[in-house]
Design a protein around this motif. Structure first.
Motif, PDB file in Angstrom:
ATOM      1  N   ALA A   1       0.877  -1.407  -0.489  1.00  0.00           N
ATOM      2  CA  ALA A   1      -0.510   0.074  -0.181  1.00  0.00           C
ATOM      3  C   ALA A   1       0.617   1.389  -0.139  1.00  0.00           C
ATOM      4  O   ALA A   1       0.656   1.956  -0.727  1.00  0.00           O
ATOM      5  CB  ALA A   1      -1.198   0.271   1.222  1.00  0.00           C
ATOM      6  N   ILE A   2       1.808   1.093   0.989  1.00  0.00           N
ATOM      7  CA  ILE A   2       2.911   1.974   0.972  1.00  0.00           C
ATOM      8  C   ILE A   2       3.358   2.455  -0.571  1.00  0.00           C
ATOM      9  O   ILE A   2       3.786   3.427  -0.951  1.00  0.00           O
ATOM     10  CB  ILE A   2       4.112   2.528   2.356  1.00  0.00           C
ATOM     11  CG1 ILE A   2       3.061   2.078   3.735  1.00  0.00           C
ATOM     12  CG2 ILE A   2       4.844   3.248   1.261  1.00  0.00           C
ATOM     13  CD1 ILE A   2       4.138   1.654   3.926  1.00  0.00           C
ATOM     14  N   ALA A   3       3.871   1.246  -0.880  1.00  0.00           N
ATOM     15  CA  ALA A   3       4.158   1.204  -2.998  1.00  0.00           C
ATOM     16  C   ALA A   3       3.541   2.415  -3.646  1.00  0.00           C
ATOM     17  O   ALA A   3       3.811   3.232  -4.603  1.00  0.00           O
ATOM     18  CB  ALA A   3       4.823   0.192  -3.420  1.00  0.00           C
ATOM     19  N   VAL A   4       2.193   2.020  -3.863  1.00  0.00           N
ATOM     20  CA  VAL A   4       0.745   2.920  -4.318  1.00  0.00           C
ATOM     21  C   VAL A   4       1.091   3.894  -4.342  1.00  0.00           C
ATOM     22  O   VAL A   4       0.765   5.312  -5.001  1.00  0.00           O
ATOM     23  CB  VAL A   4      -0.086   1.300  -4.817  1.00  0.00           C
ATOM     24  CG1 VAL A   4      -1.311   2.716  -4.898  1.00  0.00           C
ATOM     25  CG2 VAL A   4       0.214   0.383  -5.110  1.00  0.00           C
ATOM     26  N   LEU A   5       0.601   4.575  -2.916  1.00  0.00           N
ATOM     27  CA  LEU A   5       1.215   5.554  -2.534  1.00  0.00           C
ATOM     28  C   LEU A   5       1.875   6.843  -2.881  1.00  0.00           C
ATOM     29  O   LEU A   5       1.655   8.057  -3.353  1.00  0.00           O
ATOM     30  CB  LEU A   5       0.904   5.870  -0.776  1.00  0.00           C
ATOM     31  CG  LEU A   5      -0.685   5.586  -0.304  1.00  0.00           C
ATOM     32  CD1 LEU A   5      -0.797   5.185   1.202  1.00  0.00           C
ATOM     33  CD2 LEU A   5      -2.391   6.509  -1.129  1.00  0.00           C
ATOM     34  N   LYS A   6       3.237   5.784  -2.652  1.00  0.00           N
ATOM     35  CA  LYS A   6       4.030   7.349  -2.746  1.00  0.00           C
ATOM     36  C   LYS A   6       4.547   6.842  -4.230  1.00  0.00           C
ATOM     37  O   LYS A   6       4.243   7.801  -4.753  1.00  0.00           O
ATOM     38  CB  LYS A   6       5.614   5.856  -3.111  1.00  0.00           C
ATOM     39  CG  LYS A   6       6.575   6.581  -1.241  1.00  0.00           C
ATOM     40  CD  LYS A   6       7.818   5.611  -1.469  1.00  0.00           C
ATOM     41  CE  LYS A   6       8.047   6.037  -0.228  1.00  0.00           C
ATOM     42  NZ  LYS A   6       8.762   4.377   0.356  1.00  0.00           N
ATOM     43  N   GLN A   7       3.636   5.816  -5.561  1.00  0.00           N
ATOM     44  CA  GLN A   7       4.174   5.753  -6.233  1.00  0.00           C
ATOM     45  C   GLN A   7       3.205   7.386  -7.264  1.00  0.00           C
ATOM     46  O   GLN A   7       3.227   7.930  -8.242  1.00  0.00           O
ATOM     47  CB  GLN A   7       3.337   5.371  -7.339  1.00  0.00           C
ATOM     48  CG  GLN A   7       3.339   5.052  -8.912  1.00  0.00           C
ATOM     49  CD  GLN A   7       2.470   3.648  -9.393  1.00  0.00           C
ATOM     50  OE1 GLN A   7       2.316   2.931  -8.856  1.00  0.00           O
ATOM     51  NE2 GLN A   7       1.870   3.357 -10.694  1.00  0.00           N
TER      52      GLN A   7
END
Ligand code: RP5
Length: 164
Positions: free
Chosen positions: A20-26
């Motif tokens: 989830a963190i990776a998507v929010l960062k993206q």
């Protein structure tokens, strides 16, 4: 832009939550990550949830395994949208977490994604923010186009390898 809160019941949930963190960062969406447990640190989870709206959050993701009542406990203390991620752990393989998260009594909703469905939890929150944010909406559209291209490329490679 509103922030997204990500809460998990234990740091052992991190391998799931990181997706989830990776998507929010993206998507360049601001977020905060916390370990708050409905049964080990109930007061901290409550205080965070009660203050989340006035602290600039637009939605909350709650990930927990086993008898996972974290998402419901958070939803009880805020009217922000809460997205629950049932985490696969323990002797019941995540079925306990799925049922604890998805079977919310009427009046206190929790939007439940798939078991370990952290990427979709983030995307769902981004879609909520994108209701009033055209830039985010355009990024979501661009991701759909990119995802489609990636699948078509897989089709091309599989066809090339296996078609007689
Ligand atoms: C839940 O219990 C957590 O969300 C985690 O999925 C599970 C196990 O926690 P630990 O014993 O690894 O801390 O509260």
């Amino acid at each position: 832009m509103k922030k997204i809160a990500i809460m998990m019941g234990s740091d052992s949930d991190l391998p799931v939550v990181e997706k989830a963190i990776a998507v929010l960062k993206q998507f360049e969406v601001p977020y905060e990550v916390h370990v708050y447990s409905a049964h080990r640190t109930p007061e901290e989870a409550k205080v965070f949830s009660e203050n989340a709206r006035k602290n600039g959050f637009g939605a909350i993701i709650a990930a927990a395994g086993m008898a996972a009542h974290l998402a419901g406990a958070i939803a009880a203390n805020t009217t922000l949208p809460v997205v629950g991620i049932p985490v696969v752990s323990g002797g019941l393989g995540g079925l306990d977490a799925l049922l604890s998260t998805v079977q919310m009594p009427s009046g206190i909703p929790v939007a439940t994604v798939a078991m370990n469905g952290a990427a979709n939890a983030a995307l769902l929150c981004i879609e909520m923010l994108a209701i009033t944010d055209e830039t985010l909406a355009a990024k979501l559209d661009a991701k759909r186009v990119a995802d489609k291209s990636a699948v078509l490329e897989k089709d091309r490679r599989v066809a090339e390898q296996f078609n007689a």
